[in-house]
Design a protein around this motif. Structure first.
Motif, PDB file in Angstrom:
ATOM      1  N   LEU A   1       0.856  -1.183   0.000  1.00  0.00           N
ATOM      2  CA  LEU A   1       0.000   0.000   0.000  1.00  0.00           C
ATOM      3  C   LEU A   1       0.892   1.231   0.000  1.00  0.00           C
ATOM      4  N   VAL A   2       0.655   2.122  -0.933  1.00  0.00           N
ATOM      5  CA  VAL A   2       1.468   3.322  -1.041  1.00  0.00           C
ATOM      6  C   VAL A   2       0.562   4.491  -1.417  1.00  0.00           C
ATOM      7  N   GLN A   3       0.938   5.682  -1.004  1.00  0.00           N
ATOM      8  CA  GLN A   3       0.170   6.866  -1.362  1.00  0.00           C
ATOM      9  C   GLN A   3       0.482   7.290  -2.794  1.00  0.00           C
ATOM     10  N   ALA A   4      -0.441   7.970  -3.398  1.00  0.00           N
ATOM     11  CA  ALA A   4      -0.223   8.500  -4.742  1.00  0.00           C
ATOM     12  C   ALA A   4       1.043   9.353  -4.759  1.00  0.00           C
ATOM     13  N   GLY A   5       1.831   9.172  -5.792  1.00  0.00           N
ATOM     14  CA  GLY A   5       3.098   9.868  -5.895  1.00  0.00           C
ATOM     15  C   GLY A   5       4.277   9.079  -5.354  1.00  0.00           C
ATOM     16  N   GLY A   6       3.986   8.012  -4.661  1.00  0.00           N
ATOM     17  CA  GLY A   6       5.031   7.198  -4.078  1.00  0.00           C
ATOM     18  C   GLY A   6       5.643   6.219  -5.069  1.00  0.00           C
ATOM     19  N   SER A   7       6.529   5.382  -4.558  1.00  0.00           N
ATOM     20  CA  SER A   7       7.253   4.429  -5.395  1.00  0.00           C
ATOM     21  C   SER A   7       7.227   3.036  -4.781  1.00  0.00           C
ATOM     22  N   LEU A   8       7.352   2.057  -5.643  1.00  0.00           N
ATOM     23  CA  LEU A   8       7.503   0.672  -5.228  1.00  0.00           C
ATOM     24  C   LEU A   8       8.450  -0.019  -6.195  1.00  0.00           C
ATOM     25  N   ARG A   9       9.166  -1.004  -5.706  1.00  0.00           N
ATOM     26  CA  ARG A   9       9.964  -1.841  -6.583  1.00  0.00           C
ATOM     27  C   ARG A   9       9.484  -3.276  -6.434  1.00  0.00           C
ATOM     28  N   LEU A  10       8.957  -3.797  -7.503  1.00  0.00           N
ATOM     29  CA  LEU A  10       8.523  -5.175  -7.527  1.00  0.00           C
ATOM     30  C   LEU A  10       9.684  -6.067  -7.964  1.00  0.00           C
ATOM     31  N   SER A  11       9.713  -7.255  -7.432  1.00  0.00           N
ATOM     32  CA  SER A  11      10.728  -8.234  -7.802  1.00  0.00           C
ATOM     33  C   SER A  11      10.064  -9.495  -8.325  1.00  0.00           C
ATOM     34  N   CYS A  12      10.724 -10.125  -9.254  1.00  0.00           N
ATOM     35  CA  CYS A  12      10.282 -11.408  -9.791  1.00  0.00           C
ATOM     36  C   CYS A  12      11.475 -12.345  -9.686  1.00  0.00           C
ATOM     37  N   ALA A  13      11.426 -13.236  -8.724  1.00  0.00           N
ATOM     38  CA  ALA A  13      12.524 -14.166  -8.490  1.00  0.00           C
ATOM     39  C   ALA A  13      12.217 -15.493  -9.163  1.00  0.00           C
ATOM     40  N   ALA A  14      13.221 -16.026  -9.833  1.00  0.00           N
ATOM     41  CA  ALA A  14      13.038 -17.277 -10.551  1.00  0.00           C
ATOM     42  C   ALA A  14      13.879 -18.385  -9.962  1.00  0.00           C
ATOM     43  N   SER A  15      13.361 -19.562  -9.997  1.00  0.00           N
ATOM     44  CA  SER A  15      14.114 -20.744  -9.592  1.00  0.00           C
ATOM     45  C   SER A  15      13.959 -21.792 -10.685  1.00  0.00           C
ATOM     46  N   GLY A  16      14.864 -22.703 -10.733  1.00  0.00           N
ATOM     47  CA  GLY A  16      14.803 -23.724 -11.759  1.00  0.00           C
ATOM     48  C   GLY A  16      15.886 -23.505 -12.795  1.00  0.00           C
ATOM     49  N   ARG A  17      15.523 -23.548 -14.042  1.00  0.00           N
ATOM     50  CA  ARG A  17      16.494 -23.430 -15.110  1.00  0.00           C
ATOM     51  C   ARG A  17      17.105 -22.038 -15.173  1.00  0.00           C
ATOM     52  N   SER A  18      18.171 -21.915 -15.928  1.00  0.00           N
ATOM     53  CA  SER A  18      18.870 -20.650 -16.045  1.00  0.00           C
ATOM     54  C   SER A  18      17.934 -19.550 -16.495  1.00  0.00           C
ATOM     55  N   PHE A  19      17.785 -18.578 -15.646  1.00  0.00           N
ATOM     56  CA  PHE A  19      16.860 -17.485 -15.911  1.00  0.00           C
ATOM     57  C   PHE A  19      17.364 -16.579 -17.008  1.00  0.00           C
TER      58      PHE A  19
END
Length: 123
Positions: free
Chosen positions: A10-28
């Motif tokens: 949850l973030v206020q308008a004007g704010g920032s977020l960094r999403l991550s997508c972590a992979a496991s298994g074969r070479s990403f």
């Protein structure tokens, strides 16, 4: 390849977020990655994509200039930095991967999907 998206919140308008997508298994590093989002009552839509090397990126008009997609293949992780967030950015965000060098804006092009992470932007 198993994908796990995280970083939402949850973030206020004007704010920032960094999403991550972590992979496991074969070479990403041999997979292109896309980010998609789905708002309540709407269809899932394209947000951004990045090639396997990270050299090629593309964005939806709705986030271009406010978001940056990047990756660290040594960490098997792709990031989506989102700035100047707006209430209309509220959605569940998904990452997806496809074998090959270039990503796509089309969901059907992707072979693997992670569970979503909720982003809520308050006004």
């Amino acid at each position: 390849v198993q994908l796990q998206a995280s970083g939402g919140g949850l973030v206020q308008a004007g704010g920032s977020l960094r999403l991550s997508c972590a992979a496991s298994g074969r070479s990403f590093g041999s997979y292109a990655v896309g980010w998609f989002r789905q708002s309540s009552g709407k269809e899932r839509e394209f947000v951004a994509r990045i090639s396997w090397s990270g050299e090629s990126t593309a964005y939806a008009d709705s986030v271009r200039g406010r978001s940056t997609v990047s990756r660290d293949n040594a960490k098997n992780t792709v990031y989506l930095q989102m700035n100047s967030l707006k209430p209309e950015d509220t959605a569940v965000y998904f990452c997806a991967a496809r074998a090959g060098s270039i990503g796509s804006a089309y969901q059907s092009a992707y072979d693997y999907w992670g569970q979503g992470t909720q982003v809520t932007v308050s006004s």
